[in-house]
Design an enzyme around this catalytic site. Structure first.
Site, PDB file in Angstrom:
ATOM      1  N   MET A 479     -39.374  41.335 -12.609  1.00  0.00           N
ATOM      2  CA  MET A 479     -38.349  42.378 -12.780  1.00  0.00           C
ATOM      3  C   MET A 479     -37.792  42.631 -11.398  1.00  0.00           C
ATOM      4  O   MET A 479     -38.455  43.243 -10.576  1.00  0.00           O
ATOM      5  CB  MET A 479     -39.064  43.613 -13.331  1.00  0.00           C
ATOM      6  CG  MET A 479     -38.225  44.673 -13.969  1.00  0.00           C
ATOM      7  SD  MET A 479     -37.299  45.646 -12.785  1.00  0.00           S
ATOM      8  CE  MET A 479     -36.645  46.884 -13.832  1.00  0.00           C
ATOM      9  N   ASN A 480     -36.577  42.136 -11.135  1.00  0.00           N
ATOM     10  CA  ASN A 480     -36.150  42.033  -9.745  1.00  0.00           C
ATOM     11  C   ASN A 480     -35.011  42.933  -9.301  1.00  0.00           C
ATOM     12  O   ASN A 480     -34.242  42.568  -8.410  1.00  0.00           O
ATOM     13  CB  ASN A 480     -35.809  40.578  -9.431  1.00  0.00           C
ATOM     14  CG  ASN A 480     -37.064  39.794  -9.124  1.00  0.00           C
ATOM     15  OD1 ASN A 480     -37.885  40.242  -8.332  1.00  0.00           O
ATOM     16  ND2 ASN A 480     -37.243  38.659  -9.763  1.00  0.00           N
ATOM     17  N   ASP A 534     -48.659  49.802 -11.367  1.00  0.00           N
ATOM     18  CA  ASP A 534     -49.089  51.116 -11.837  1.00  0.00           C
ATOM     19  C   ASP A 534     -50.034  50.952 -13.018  1.00  0.00           C
ATOM     20  O   ASP A 534     -50.142  49.876 -13.607  1.00  0.00           O
ATOM     21  CB  ASP A 534     -47.875  51.975 -12.206  1.00  0.00           C
ATOM     22  CG  ASP A 534     -46.976  51.306 -13.232  1.00  0.00           C
ATOM     23  OD1 ASP A 534     -47.419  51.130 -14.382  1.00  0.00           O
ATOM     24  OD2 ASP A 534     -45.827  50.945 -12.889  1.00  0.00           O
ATOM     25  N   ASP A 548     -44.412  40.525  -2.522  1.00  0.00           N
ATOM     26  CA  ASP A 548     -43.773  39.257  -2.157  1.00  0.00           C
ATOM     27  C   ASP A 548     -44.126  38.860  -0.731  1.00  0.00           C
ATOM     28  O   ASP A 548     -43.806  37.764  -0.288  1.00  0.00           O
ATOM     29  CB  ASP A 548     -42.245  39.370  -2.289  1.00  0.00           C
ATOM     30  CG  ASP A 548     -41.780  39.107  -3.717  1.00  0.00           C
ATOM     31  OD1 ASP A 548     -42.589  38.622  -4.529  1.00  0.00           O
ATOM     32  OD2 ASP A 548     -40.604  39.401  -4.020  1.00  0.00           O
ATOM     33  N   GLU A 614     -57.239  20.430   6.037  1.00  0.00           N
ATOM     34  CA  GLU A 614     -56.837  21.643   5.301  1.00  0.00           C
ATOM     35  C   GLU A 614     -57.271  21.542   3.836  1.00  0.00           C
ATOM     36  O   GLU A 614     -57.735  22.516   3.244  1.00  0.00           O
ATOM     37  CB  GLU A 614     -55.319  21.837   5.396  1.00  0.00           C
ATOM     38  CG  GLU A 614     -54.879  22.332   6.776  1.00  0.00           C
ATOM     39  CD  GLU A 614     -53.359  22.314   6.957  1.00  0.00           C
ATOM     40  OE1 GLU A 614     -52.869  23.126   7.742  1.00  0.00           O
ATOM     41  OE2 GLU A 614     -52.665  21.469   6.316  1.00  0.00           O
TER      42      GLU A 614
HETATM   43  C1  GLA Z   1     -39.577  37.667  -7.338  1.00  0.00           C
HETATM   44  C2  GLA Z   1     -41.063  37.418  -7.346  1.00  0.00           C
HETATM   45  C3  GLA Z   1     -41.382  36.127  -6.657  1.00  0.00           C
HETATM   46  C4  GLA Z   1     -40.649  34.996  -7.342  1.00  0.00           C
HETATM   47  C5  GLA Z   1     -39.163  35.291  -7.395  1.00  0.00           C
HETATM   48  C6  GLA Z   1     -38.426  34.286  -8.244  1.00  0.00           C
HETATM   49  O1  GLA Z   1     -39.122  37.934  -6.061  1.00  0.00           O
HETATM   50  O2  GLA Z   1     -41.759  38.484  -6.786  1.00  0.00           O
HETATM   51  O3  GLA Z   1     -42.762  35.873  -6.635  1.00  0.00           O
HETATM   52  O4  GLA Z   1     -41.164  34.837  -8.645  1.00  0.00           O
HETATM   53  O5  GLA Z   1     -38.900  36.583  -7.914  1.00  0.00           O
HETATM   54  O6  GLA Z   1     -37.084  34.539  -8.319  1.00  0.00           O
END
Ligand code: GLA
Length: 730
Positions: A479-480, A534, A548, A614
């Protein structure tokens, strides 16, 4: 345990370590008499003194008694416009146009187990692990009844609360404010702690003393938000991790909220928490009810550490739902930071192949697989596979991933639409927009009107078709953007004050349908990282992408703040590549691993680019995480130091319930030549157990490790970290 003294109309809620008490007084006002350390059954209303105070009015029932005023006595649920000038919990708009609410005690009932709120998230009980008390208050003039719900989870020191408003009259009333929790204190010498900041830096702890007037945090973004979390603490001024009384209050709600504390003229204080009153107005026709979302409180007489552990235990056992409250969640690899929108099926399979060889168990295909989605300007709303990118669709891709022995997961953002999408071209009226205005874009997208069932049904049908087209084990529900232009074409003008809340109910409705129809699918919540972290979301999504920001050092702060209420198992945390995508910092792989391991663990990088060394380290991390999964996810969490203080290190610990196993995690800040030696005093161990460190060497008693401490190894380089595992030897 709920103890009733019916003759004196006293209601006492005991938990293992705390007591909460209310009493209906001589004028039928429900007083709040006490909340704190556990005490015996007795009438605590003697703590409340009444004295004549000028400019504090007296209710009509008090007759010539000028000593009694709603303005100064602690109440269980505050009223408005009738003599209490402090923060109101409820505000009614009556048919006359008056904005008042006046409540008097009517009665009570007990219910078995924990009450349930239809359509809303909440703590739940299994086999009588909780009790319910319902107290009814009535506003006789308005013909409105309030039911105050209390769920008592004795072993967790947890008391949940909710409020139901019932219009029992013959005319319509409007509810302009309806808090979930009101908590009055006879003192104001308290600190308030809130968890704030912004996208890429969520839930940073902020602490300060209460001051005269109102202090508040909240959100009017339509989500609980990156900026302020719906969780606050009030505590003794000198409270710390281990001492002092503290009260934690969380709201299980994912939309607009407000948590406000007022310090009043006579040095009392009141916390009110619930749906934010901004643009909230709910119409209640005769016979209709409104239910405010649940709030939950833990009081700890012994500092923040115990308060957090009680929230963690309660959330793990009574909020997260099956199957993932008990089943081990898979370690995942997500392709977002490795590819962004630029991928092919072969590239995804390549990342999955590398991951599978390292012991990683779930491949998550992030944004960019659907519609015309080659950047973030188009495609949202069209939940159909982009066959140019993924020829043969999921039917072709998923078996290839599964053939590697991995599960498959998928990203969706169901609440959003791009103007460049088939959905928007067909239904431009399905977005939130105010007539006559062009809606604001956020990340180039608009918000679908989730208050409307037809909109939700359409989205659900598309997502269901995707889920049925292949074997999908996981969904990342993203949800952006924040909500703006909040107006629904589905409601008349006089109901527009309901849209924000109906939107949240719509999100819950869709998540509940998903849970019901696909209980085996693990849903991870996400909102540009942790913008909707939440208790409400946790009921549907047992893990939430914490932020993020994947930089291990920034994450120390984010995960530290988050841990005050939410358990480690709910925090999505991944190892990503360096230099870090968000801040360019270079940290060792071990440090990134240790930080992410205190969470729902995964990787978010192109593993094909890793060196053999790694890869060997990653294989070890994966094995270590699997070996200690139970300890990390279900153990007791101890914060040993704060990343907000200028310490040279941040340390935390997980301890098994029987205290026989302990995982100690330490991340150092900058190192110096010939730096002083550090000693870390551990917590939560059994003083008489003998512990061995990492399976070899000297045994140390729990008492020694807690009182004298453990001496760090000297470390070099930027941000080094170490983890030690202690096991009690019989
Ligand atoms: C959001 C999420 C990221 C990624 C992007 C994709 O920013 O938090 O992890 O999924 O969207 O658009």
């Amino acid at each position: 345990m709920i103890v009733l003294d019916q003759d004196n109309r006293i209601f006492t809620l005991h938990t293992r370590n705390t007591t909460y008490q209310m009493k209906a007084d001589q004028y039928n006002v429900l007083l709040h008499t006490y909340y704190g350390s556990r005490i015996d059954n007795c009438d605590l209303s003697g703590l409340i003194q009444c004295d004549g105070r000028s400019f504090s009015p007296n209710p009509n029932e008090a007759g010539s008694n000028r000593n009694y005023s709603l303005d100064v006595i602690p109440q269980e649920y505050s009223t408005c416009g009738v003599g209490d000038f402090r923060l109101p919990s409820i505000e009614l708009e009556l048919p006359s146009g008056s904005h008042t609410a006046d409540l008097r005690y009517e009665g009570f009932r007990l219910e078995e187990g924990k009450y349930i709120l239809e359509g809303l998230p909440g703590f739940y009980s299994v086999e009588d692990e909780a009790e319910t008390l319902v107290i009814s208050l009535k506003d006789s003039a308005a013909q409105v009844t309030l039911e105050l719900y209390y769920g008592v989870f004795e072993n967790f020191d947890l008391i949940t609360r909710a409020v139901r408003v019932i219009n029992q009259g013959t005319e319509t009333v409007r509810l302009c404010r309806c808090a979930s929790l009101c908590l009055d204190f006879l003192r104001s010498d308290l600190d308030m702690i809130t968890f704030n900041c912004h996208h890429l830096m969520e839930r940073c702890l902020d602490r300060g003393p209460l001051r005269s007037g109102i202090q508040s945090v909240g959100s009017v973004r339509g989500t609980s938000s990156h900026q302020h979390n719906p969780f606050v603490i009030l505590c003794d001024r000198n409270a710390d991790e281990d001492t002092g009384i503290c009260y934690g209050a969380m709201l299980l709600y994912s939309g607009n909220f407000e948590a406000a504390v007022e310090c009043s003229q006579y040095e009392e204080s009141r916390l009110v928490m619930g749906i934010h009153p901004y643009h909230f107005c709910w119409t209640l026709a005769p016979g209709e009810t409104f239910t405010a979302p649940e709030a939950a409180m833990v009081c700890s007489p012994n500092g923040f550490g115990e308060m957090s552990r009680q929230f963690h235990r309660a959330i793990r056992k009574h909020l997260l739902r099956d199957p993932y409250k008990n089943e081990r969640k898979p370690i995942l690899v997500n392709n977002w930071e490795a590819t962004y929108f630029d991928f092919t099926a072969d590239r995804l399979v390549e990342i999955a192949r590398e991951a599978a060889a390292l012991g990683i168990e779930l491949f998550v295909m992030d944004d960019g697989w659907f519609g015309s989605r080659n950047d973030d300007n188009s495609g949202l709303g069209d939940w159909k596979v982009n066959l140019e990118k993924l020829p043969g669709g999921l039917e072709a891709l998923v078996p290839r991933i599964k053939g590697l022995g991995m599960k498959f997961g998928i990203w969706v953002e169901p609440e959003m639409v791009n103007e460049d999408s088939d959905l928007y071209r067909m239904h431009p009226d399905w977005v939130l927009r105010v007539p006559g205005r062009f809606p604001s874009r956020g990340r180039g997208q608009l918000v679908l009107d989730f208050s409307r069932k037809d909109v939700r049904d359409h989205i659900y049908d598309q997502i269901k078709a995707i889920l049925c087209s292949a074997d999908i084990s996981y969904i990342k529900w993203d949800m952006n953007r924040s909500l703006t232009d909040v107006w629904s074409a589905g409601l008349p003008a006089w109901r527009q004050g309901e849209v924000y809340h109906r939107y949240v109910l719509g999100v819950y409705d869709l998540l509940e349908r998903l849970h019901r129809d696909h209980p085996q699918i693990l849903i991870e919540g996400c909102c540009g990282g942790g913008g909707r972290f939440d208790g409400g979301m946790l009921y549907y999504t047992p893990q939430i992408w914490c932020s993020d920001d994947t930089d291990a050092i920034d994450r120390l702060r984010i995960q530290y703040g988050t841990s005050f209420c939410y358990p480690v198992c709910t925090m999505g945390a991944h190892v990503s590549a360096v230099p870090n995508e968000q801040n360019g910092r270079i940290t060792p792989l071990e440090t990134r691993g240790i930080t992410a391991m205190s969470g729902a663990f995964g990787y978010e990088m192109d593993l094909g680019k890793c060196t053999e060394d790694e890869k060997r380290k990653i294989r070890c991390q994966v094995e270590r995480y699997k070996a200690h999964y139970g300890l990390i996810h279900y153990g007791d969490y101890y914060r040993l130091s704060s990343p907000f203080q200028d310490n040279s290190y941040t340390a935390w610990e997980q301890v098994s319930h029987d205290q026989s196993e302990v995982l100690v995690n330490v991340v150092l800040g900058c190192t110096h030549a010939t730096s002083p030696f550090c000693t870390l005093r551990l917590k939560g161990l059994n003083p008489s157990f003998q512990y061995q460190i990492d399976g070899t060497g000297t045994l140390y008693s729990g008492k020694v490790l807690m009182k004298a401490g453990y001496s760090f190894p000297q470390m070099q380089g930027d941000y080094p970290a170490f983890q030690i595992y202690l096991k009690a030897i019989e």
